[in-house]
Scaffold this motif. Structure first.
Motif, PDB file in Angstrom:
ATOM      1  N   SER A 135       0.810  -1.215   0.000  1.00  0.00           N
ATOM      2  CA  SER A 135       0.000   0.000   0.000  1.00  0.00           C
ATOM      3  C   SER A 135       0.845   1.269   0.000  1.00  0.00           C
ATOM      4  CB  SER A 135      -0.942   0.009   1.205  1.00  0.00           C
ATOM      5  OG  SER A 135      -0.211  -0.075   2.419  1.00  0.00           O
ATOM      6  N   SER A 136       2.064   1.209   0.516  1.00  0.00           N
ATOM      7  CA  SER A 136       2.926   2.384   0.547  1.00  0.00           C
ATOM      8  C   SER A 136       4.370   1.949   0.671  1.00  0.00           C
ATOM      9  CB  SER A 136       2.552   3.314   1.715  1.00  0.00           C
ATOM     10  OG  SER A 136       2.733   2.652   2.954  1.00  0.00           O
ATOM     11  N   ILE A 137       5.276   2.851   0.281  1.00  0.00           N
ATOM     12  CA  ILE A 137       6.703   2.575   0.390  1.00  0.00           C
ATOM     13  C   ILE A 137       7.429   3.853   0.752  1.00  0.00           C
ATOM     14  CG2 ILE A 137       7.033   2.894  -2.104  1.00  0.00           C
ATOM     15  CD1 ILE A 137       9.352   0.813  -1.882  1.00  0.00           C
ATOM     16  N   GLN A 138       8.427   3.727   1.602  1.00  0.00           N
ATOM     17  CA  GLN A 138       9.273   4.847   1.991  1.00  0.00           C
ATOM     18  C   GLN A 138      10.707   4.520   1.605  1.00  0.00           C
ATOM     19  OE1 GLN A 138       9.048   5.955   6.110  1.00  0.00           O
ATOM     20  NE2 GLN A 138      10.248   7.807   5.838  1.00  0.00           N
ATOM     21  N   LEU A 139      11.385   5.481   0.992  1.00  0.00           N
ATOM     22  CA  LEU A 139      12.761   5.294   0.546  1.00  0.00           C
ATOM     23  C   LEU A 139      13.647   6.404   1.108  1.00  0.00           C
ATOM     24  CD1 LEU A 139      12.275   4.401  -3.228  1.00  0.00           C
ATOM     25  CD2 LEU A 139      13.225   2.904  -1.494  1.00  0.00           C
ATOM     26  N   LYS A 140      14.800   6.009   1.580  1.00  0.00           N
ATOM     27  CA  LYS A 140      15.838   6.958   1.976  1.00  0.00           C
ATOM     28  C   LYS A 140      17.084   6.635   1.171  1.00  0.00           C
ATOM     29  CE  LYS A 140      18.281   8.932   5.934  1.00  0.00           C
ATOM     30  NZ  LYS A 140      18.442   8.946   7.410  1.00  0.00           N
ATOM     31  N   MET A 141      17.583   7.639   0.425  1.00  0.00           N
ATOM     32  CA  MET A 141      18.706   7.408  -0.494  1.00  0.00           C
ATOM     33  C   MET A 141      19.731   8.525  -0.354  1.00  0.00           C
ATOM     34  SD  MET A 141      16.562   5.987  -3.827  1.00  0.00           S
ATOM     35  CE  MET A 141      17.966   6.250  -4.912  1.00  0.00           C
ATOM     36  N   PRO A 142      20.683   8.394   0.544  1.00  0.00           N
ATOM     37  CA  PRO A 142      21.745   9.397   0.647  1.00  0.00           C
ATOM     38  C   PRO A 142      22.559   9.448  -0.639  1.00  0.00           C
ATOM     39  CG  PRO A 142      22.304   7.431   1.906  1.00  0.00           C
ATOM     40  CD  PRO A 142      20.878   7.270   1.475  1.00  0.00           C
ATOM     41  N   ASN A 143      22.963  10.646  -0.993  1.00  0.00           N
ATOM     42  CA  ASN A 143      23.810  10.833  -2.173  1.00  0.00           C
ATOM     43  C   ASN A 143      25.264  10.728  -1.719  1.00  0.00           C
ATOM     44  OD1 ASN A 143      24.845  11.435  -4.658  1.00  0.00           O
ATOM     45  ND2 ASN A 143      24.124  13.544  -4.716  1.00  0.00           N
ATOM     46  N   ILE A 144      25.850   9.555  -1.905  1.00  0.00           N
ATOM     47  CA  ILE A 144      27.220   9.299  -1.457  1.00  0.00           C
ATOM     48  C   ILE A 144      28.175   9.794  -2.540  1.00  0.00           C
ATOM     49  CG2 ILE A 144      28.865   7.523  -0.782  1.00  0.00           C
ATOM     50  CD1 ILE A 144      26.472   5.868   0.191  1.00  0.00           C
ATOM     51  N   VAL A 199      39.089   9.402 -12.262  1.00  0.00           N
ATOM     52  CA  VAL A 199      39.735   9.282 -10.955  1.00  0.00           C
ATOM     53  C   VAL A 199      38.937  10.095  -9.932  1.00  0.00           C
ATOM     54  CG1 VAL A 199      41.832   9.614  -9.602  1.00  0.00           C
ATOM     55  CG2 VAL A 199      41.998   8.980 -12.018  1.00  0.00           C
ATOM     56  N   TYR A 200      38.514   9.410  -8.842  1.00  0.00           N
ATOM     57  CA  TYR A 200      37.628  10.029  -7.860  1.00  0.00           C
ATOM     58  C   TYR A 200      38.192   9.866  -6.450  1.00  0.00           C
ATOM     59  CZ  TYR A 200      34.122   9.586 -11.612  1.00  0.00           C
ATOM     60  OH  TYR A 200      33.449   9.647 -12.801  1.00  0.00           O
ATOM     61  N   LEU A 201      37.769  10.773  -5.573  1.00  0.00           N
ATOM     62  CA  LEU A 201      37.993  10.633  -4.146  1.00  0.00           C
ATOM     63  C   LEU A 201      36.686  10.174  -3.511  1.00  0.00           C
ATOM     64  CD1 LEU A 201      39.486  11.029  -1.449  1.00  0.00           C
ATOM     65  CD2 LEU A 201      38.734  13.433  -1.514  1.00  0.00           C
ATOM     66  N   PRO A 202      36.595   8.897  -3.061  1.00  0.00           N
ATOM     67  CA  PRO A 202      35.370   8.434  -2.394  1.00  0.00           C
ATOM     68  C   PRO A 202      35.240   9.081  -1.014  1.00  0.00           C
ATOM     69  CG  PRO A 202      36.707   6.583  -3.197  1.00  0.00           C
ATOM     70  CD  PRO A 202      37.573   7.804  -3.226  1.00  0.00           C
ATOM     71  N   THR A 203      34.038   9.555  -0.688  1.00  0.00           N
ATOM     72  CA  THR A 203      33.794  10.138   0.625  1.00  0.00           C
ATOM     73  C   THR A 203      32.340   9.912   1.005  1.00  0.00           C
ATOM     74  OG1 THR A 203      33.810  12.180   1.928  1.00  0.00           O
ATOM     75  CG2 THR A 203      33.289  12.389  -0.412  1.00  0.00           C
ATOM     76  N   ASP A 204      32.095   9.652   2.303  1.00  0.00           N
ATOM     77  CA  ASP A 204      30.714   9.457   2.742  1.00  0.00           C
ATOM     78  C   ASP A 204      30.279  10.504   3.755  1.00  0.00           C
ATOM     79  OD1 ASP A 204      32.208   8.644   4.880  1.00  0.00           O
ATOM     80  OD2 ASP A 204      31.463   6.587   4.921  1.00  0.00           O
ATOM     81  N   GLU A 205      31.135  11.461   4.088  1.00  0.00           N
ATOM     82  CA  GLU A 205      30.787  12.540   4.995  1.00  0.00           C
ATOM     83  C   GLU A 205      31.375  13.846   4.484  1.00  0.00           C
ATOM     84  OE1 GLU A 205      32.213  11.540   8.845  1.00  0.00           O
ATOM     85  OE2 GLU A 205      30.719   9.992   9.198  1.00  0.00           O
TER      86      GLU A 205
END
Length: 309
Positions: free
Chosen positions: A256-265, A287-293
């Motif tokens: 009946s419903s769905i909730q999604l949370k999708m941080p942009n990492i 070439v990338y620098l991975p970061t999550d904060e």
């Protein structure tokens, strides 16, 4: 949700339960058949008529939390056939509301650890398992009158595509330095929860939950990535989230419903230069620098009209 009463002219709410009850269960399919294994982290909350325990030090209506813990193992033992995490939560909740007169509502939350069957030389192993990544979750409530609510979900579903993503046309002001782009990395760790339309114990005639969980996860992943060769363009995390949620509701009438949370990492472009060498590394989508904060936080819910979110 909590039991609410008035005592001495004051509003009083109470609930009690047992958290983080860990249980592993093996089912054997015959003497020579494959084994099935689950590991669950169970949390139990009871709403009950036990006011005397708080105001008169009278524990005669209390269900001990140690008893709740033991009940998890007893009910796991009684499940002689493999059951889904949702069905096990329903079994537990139904027990507490039917066995104890004073318990009006039971709320069961379970997180399933992602053990997956291994394959050796292309063959599924009968009794070998490895730990995966995303976790299967559920929250079930059962009331004494048989009213039921079932929410399932997935946590830690990490998805990344190296192209077919952009971000343009957003508000620009004196603090904006982010350039617009039609070519960027898109990475996220999806947390999704969906509510089933089942509203009573009698409305669940079988155990559809494991298959639905796997199918919902497949729809989320397929919508995020698109076809294997050409993919699908994402104009923003917001738009992709909406496409994913709408695809789930379109595919599963029981949801009946769905909730999604999708941080942009974020994977930040790397450009390196020095006074002597202006181009040590020149970024060319490679070439990338991975970061999550810090990371962007995007979440939304989508439900059918008249559904309970």
């Amino acid at each position: 949700m909590a039991a609410k009463d008035q005592i001495d002219g004051l509003n009083f709410q109470q609930r009690h339960g047992k958290e983080r009850v860990r249980v592993g269960r093996v089912w054997r399919h015959g003497k020579e058949g494959p084994h099935f294994f689950v590991e669950w982290n169970v949390s139990i909350t009871l709403l009950s008529d036990c006011i005397p325990a708080y105001v008169h030090a009278d524990n005669s209506d209390i269900v001990a939390t140690d008893t709740m813990k033991n009940t998890v193992y007893v009910k796991a033992k009684e499940c002689s056939e493999k059951v889904s995490v949702e069905q096990f939560a329903i079994i537990l909740a139904k027990h507490f509301t039917s066995f104890y007169q004073q318990v009006t509502t039971a709320i069961i939350k379970i997180v399933e650890k992602p053990w997956e069957r291994v394959s050796i030389d292309g063959q599924p192993h009968d009794h070998g398992f490895k730990l995966g990544s995303e976790r299967h979750t559920t929250e079930v409530f059962v009331k004494k009158n048989g009213a039921l609510g079932v929410t399932s979900g997935v946590e830690g579903l990490a998805l990344l595509k190296t192209t077919k993503s952009g971000f343009e046309g957003f508000i620009r002001d004196q603090n904006t330095i982010l350039p617009e782009t039609r070519e960027r990395m898109l990475a996220t760790e999806v947390s999704a929860s969906w509510r089933y339309h089942f509203d009573s114990l009698s409305s669940v005639s079988m155990d559809p939950f494991t298959e639905t969980y796997l199918d919902v996860k497949k729809v989320l992943v397929n919508t995020f990535f698109g076809p294997p060769k050409e993919g699908v363009y994402s104009p923003s995390v917001q738009a992709t989230l909406y496409y994913m949620a709408k695809a789930v509701l379109g595919r599963f009438p029981d949801i009946s419903s769905i909730q999604l949370k999708m941080p942009n990492i974020h994977f930040l472009p790397v450009n390196l230069s020095s006074k002597d060498n202006p181009v040590i590394v020149k970024f060319e989508d490679d070439v990338y620098l991975p970061t999550d904060e810090p990371h962007g936080s995007i979440e939304a819910s989508l439900g059918r009209i008249h559904s309970k979110m």
